[in-house]
Design a protein around this motif. Structure first.
Motif, PDB file in Angstrom:
ATOM      1  N   ALA A   1      42.938  29.288  47.603  1.00 24.94           N
ATOM      2  CA  ALA A   1      42.291  29.872  48.778  1.00 24.94           C
ATOM      3  C   ALA A   1      41.548  31.162  48.465  1.00 24.94           C
ATOM      4  O   ALA A   1      40.714  31.608  49.257  1.00 24.94           O
ATOM      5  CB  ALA A   1      43.329  30.136  49.866  1.00 24.94           C
ATOM      6  N   GLN A   2      41.865  31.788  47.322  1.00 22.65           N
ATOM      7  CA  GLN A   2      41.220  33.040  46.921  1.00 22.65           C
ATOM      8  C   GLN A   2      41.306  34.090  48.034  1.00 22.65           C
ATOM      9  O   GLN A   2      40.319  34.721  48.427  1.00 22.65           O
ATOM     10  CB  GLN A   2      39.771  32.792  46.515  1.00 22.65           C
ATOM     11  N   VAL A   3      42.513  34.291  48.542  1.00 23.33           N
ATOM     12  CA  VAL A   3      42.722  35.135  49.714  1.00 23.33           C
ATOM     13  C   VAL A   3      42.181  36.547  49.510  1.00 23.33           C
ATOM     14  O   VAL A   3      41.531  37.108  50.402  1.00 23.33           O
ATOM     15  CB  VAL A   3      44.217  35.168  50.092  1.00 23.33           C
ATOM     16  N   ASP A   4      42.415  37.146  48.350  1.00 24.35           N
ATOM     17  CA  ASP A   4      41.985  38.526  48.147  1.00 24.35           C
ATOM     18  C   ASP A   4      40.484  38.699  48.332  1.00 24.35           C
ATOM     19  O   ASP A   4      40.018  39.762  48.768  1.00 24.35           O
ATOM     20  CB  ASP A   4      42.386  39.021  46.756  1.00 24.35           C
ATOM     21  N   SER A   5      39.725  37.663  48.024  1.00 24.17           N
ATOM     22  CA  SER A   5      38.269  37.785  48.159  1.00 24.17           C
ATOM     23  C   SER A   5      37.843  37.845  49.622  1.00 24.17           C
ATOM     24  O   SER A   5      36.710  38.243  49.923  1.00 24.17           O
ATOM     25  CB  SER A   5      37.570  36.615  47.463  1.00 24.17           C
ATOM     26  N   PHE A   6      38.723  37.466  50.537  1.00 26.75           N
ATOM     27  CA  PHE A   6      38.417  37.522  51.975  1.00 26.75           C
ATOM     28  C   PHE A   6      38.914  38.812  52.619  1.00 26.75           C
ATOM     29  O   PHE A   6      38.673  39.035  53.811  1.00 26.75           O
ATOM     30  CB  PHE A   6      39.040  36.321  52.689  1.00 26.75           C
ATOM     31  N   LEU A   7      39.621  39.648  51.865  1.00 27.92           N
ATOM     32  CA  LEU A   7      40.240  40.843  52.425  1.00 27.92           C
ATOM     33  C   LEU A   7      39.475  42.101  52.041  1.00 27.92           C
ATOM     34  O   LEU A   7      38.996  42.246  50.916  1.00 27.92           O
ATOM     35  CB  LEU A   7      41.678  40.969  51.921  1.00 27.92           C
ATOM     36  N   SER A   8      39.396  43.023  52.979  1.00 27.32           N
ATOM     37  CA  SER A   8      38.885  44.362  52.707  1.00 27.32           C
ATOM     38  C   SER A   8      39.930  45.133  51.898  1.00 27.32           C
ATOM     39  O   SER A   8      41.079  44.686  51.773  1.00 27.32           O
ATOM     40  CB  SER A   8      38.614  45.084  54.021  1.00 27.32           C
ATOM     41  N   PRO A   9      39.591  46.291  51.353  1.00 27.34           N
ATOM     42  CA  PRO A   9      40.620  47.100  50.683  1.00 27.34           C
ATOM     43  C   PRO A   9      41.816  47.382  51.589  1.00 27.34           C
ATOM     44  O   PRO A   9      42.972  47.312  51.135  1.00 27.34           O
ATOM     45  CB  PRO A   9      39.861  48.371  50.306  1.00 27.34           C
ATOM     46  N   LEU A  10      41.563  47.685  52.850  1.00 29.49           N
ATOM     47  CA  LEU A  10      42.677  47.884  53.787  1.00 29.49           C
ATOM     48  C   LEU A  10      43.460  46.594  53.957  1.00 29.49           C
ATOM     49  O   LEU A  10      44.696  46.603  53.997  1.00 29.49           O
ATOM     50  CB  LEU A  10      42.153  48.360  55.139  1.00 29.49           C
TER      51      LEU A  10
ATOM     52  N   LEU B   1      39.322  42.134  57.084  1.00 29.90           N
ATOM     53  CA  LEU B   1      38.539  41.073  56.458  1.00 29.90           C
ATOM     54  C   LEU B   1      37.299  41.616  55.768  1.00 29.90           C
ATOM     55  O   LEU B   1      36.658  42.563  56.234  1.00 29.90           O
ATOM     56  CB  LEU B   1      38.110  40.041  57.503  1.00 29.90           C
ATOM     57  N   ALA B   2      36.944  40.964  54.657  1.00 32.50           N
ATOM     58  CA  ALA B   2      35.707  41.270  53.937  1.00 32.50           C
ATOM     59  C   ALA B   2      34.648  40.203  54.181  1.00 32.50           C
ATOM     60  O   ALA B   2      33.457  40.457  53.989  1.00 32.50           O
ATOM     61  CB  ALA B   2      35.979  41.392  52.444  1.00 32.50           C
ATOM     62  N   LYS B   3      35.062  38.996  54.554  1.00 32.90           N
ATOM     63  CA  LYS B   3      34.117  37.933  54.891  1.00 32.90           C
ATOM     64  C   LYS B   3      34.800  36.959  55.841  1.00 32.90           C
ATOM     65  O   LYS B   3      36.039  36.953  55.969  1.00 32.90           O
ATOM     66  CB  LYS B   3      33.598  37.238  53.634  1.00 32.90           C
ATOM     67  N   PRO B   4      34.036  36.127  56.531  1.00 39.30           N
ATOM     68  CA  PRO B   4      34.608  35.248  57.558  1.00 39.30           C
ATOM     69  C   PRO B   4      35.630  34.269  56.994  1.00 39.30           C
ATOM     70  O   PRO B   4      35.431  33.698  55.906  1.00 39.30           O
ATOM     71  CB  PRO B   4      33.389  34.506  58.109  1.00 39.30           C
ATOM     72  N   LEU B   5      36.698  34.032  57.755  1.00 39.37           N
ATOM     73  CA  LEU B   5      37.720  33.080  57.320  1.00 39.37           C
ATOM     74  C   LEU B   5      37.241  31.638  57.402  1.00 39.37           C
ATOM     75  O   LEU B   5      37.895  30.743  56.871  1.00 39.37           O
ATOM     76  CB  LEU B   5      38.988  33.261  58.160  1.00 39.37           C
ATOM     77  N   GLY B   6      36.105  31.424  58.054  1.00 33.45           N
ATOM     78  CA  GLY B   6      35.561  30.073  58.131  1.00 33.45           C
ATOM     79  C   GLY B   6      34.821  29.635  56.882  1.00 33.45           C
ATOM     80  O   GLY B   6      34.409  28.475  56.787  1.00 33.45           O
TER      81      GLY B   6
END
Length: 377
Positions: free
Chosen positions: A252-261, A290-295
């Motif tokens: 899922a590469q979750v970290d790539s969807f998350l902001s630093p916070l 979030l850093a990018k949309p979960l969709g």
């Protein structure tokens, strides 16, 4: 609680689219799912009379055997011929860390009162209850619980049932699955999975109370910067999904969807029970995490595979108890699930109440009694 406008809009859209200690036990060498590691007596735990705490092996993340724990509650007196029929009980959300499950110990977040009422009701009607902590929430620190990961919820439940029957000759192969909230989703996953995972047992059906469903569809509209605040624990649940997926679904590469916070929050909550998770995210918005949309892919497909409730292919009846005024799992999602069950030809009986999340009214209790009485007949 007031749901955020984005969350509620997405829930309605989904409905319309559908058509309506912790670790101290010695580890056994035979790391086979369903094999017992250790058994302890804990009579009186949760006020339930005869109780055993069982450590056992389960089919965990990626199909690898991992240790887990749970409880077995048994009625007083002599078992009937053939043994006590079993309710496999799946609990609601309690957090992400070892010690949070609440079944093998008294930790975790306080359950809705109706959960203990259900356990007592089942035992009083002559059912033994097996109740898993779920992977990562009990007596073993195996990393953050794969929250709402429907596969490991089902295997944790069925493997505990097998473990309990291996140490108790007074348990019948006849059983049902039941649960509330997260546990309702888990019970549905268990009821769907059992035909292939435990065909040697005699499964009679599922009771699902305000189950989580279709959240993976709602998540597709959640984007960075969304200012809506998710009340009533929903932001804590959402962050927990991301933490559970990061621990169990590297694809899922979750970290790539998350902001630093967001990465900081997900790092921290993996060692927390639910009250502390809710406190950590209080005052935040999901858009800040979030850093990018979960969709976007690969999150979209991975999340669907990770947590989607099956809506066809069940081989036993389902009792679906939902509250139209539920705000924790927004009620349009319940309507969506019912519509999908109908479209999928599922044999289910819906009963609608107007209480809070996981409240059970007299009509619901009556249907529960009728459902369990049929198992005895």
């Amino acid at each position: 609680m007031r749901s955020s406008s984005a969350w509620l809009r997405a829930a309605v859209a989904a409905a319309l689219a559908a058509g309506v200690g912790l670790g101290g036990a010695a580890v056994a060498h035979a790391e086979t799912p369903g094999v017992v590691i250790a058994v302890e007596r804990a009579d009186g735990f949760r006020g339930m009379g005869e109780t055993q705490i069982i450590d056992y092996w389960t089919r965990g993340v990626g199909g690898v055997a991992q240790p887990a724990s749970g409880a077995v509650f048994v009625p007083a007196g002599q078992a009937p011929a053939g043994g006590w029929p079993i309710v496999a009980w799946d609990h609601g959300t309690t957090g992400l860390a070892s010690g949070c499950g609440g079944m093998s110990n008294a930790g975790g977040t306080a359950w809705p009162v109706t959960q203990d009422e259900f356990l007592r009701r089942a035992v009083s009607k002559g059912f033994a209850v097996v109740a898993p902590d779920y992977l990562g929430l009990g007596r073993f620190d195996t990393g953050p619980h794969p929250y709402l990961g429907i596969d490991t919820e089902a295997t944790a439940t069925i493997d505990l049932l097998r473990a309990a029957r291996s140490v108790r000759s007074d348990l019948s192969p006849v059983w049902v699955a039941a649960g509330m909230s997260q546990g309702g989703q888990a019970a549905l996953g268990t009821g769907h999975r059992q035909a292939s995972y435990a065909p040697e047992l005699d499964f009679r059906g599922t009771i699902a109370i305000d189950p989580e469903s279709d959240v993976e569809k709602v998540a597709q509209v959640l984007v960075p910067g969304n200012p809506d605040r998710l009340g009533g624990g929903i932001l804590g649940f959402s962050a927990s999904i991301l933490a559970g997926m990061r621990a169990s679904r590297p694809d899922a590469q979750v970290d790539s969807f998350l902001s630093p916070l967001g990465r900081q929050v997900v790092d921290e909550i993996g060692t927390m029970c639910q009250d502390d998770i809710d406190a950590r995210v209080a005052g935040l918005t999901l858009g800040q995490l979030l850093a990018k949309p979960l969709g976007e892919e690969p999150m979209r497909s991975a999340m669907a595979d990770y947590m989607t409730v099956p809506t066809s292919g069940y081989d036993a009846p389902i009792l679906l108890l939902v509250n139209a005024t539920d705000e924790t799992v927004p009620s349009p999602l319940h309507a969506s699930l019912a519509a999908q069950f109908t479209a999928g030809g599922v044999n289910y009986t819906p009963v609608v109440g107007f209480g809070r999340h996981c409240d059970l009214n007299p009509a619901m209790w009556s249907e529960i009694d009728t459902f369990l009485d049929r198992v005895h007949s």
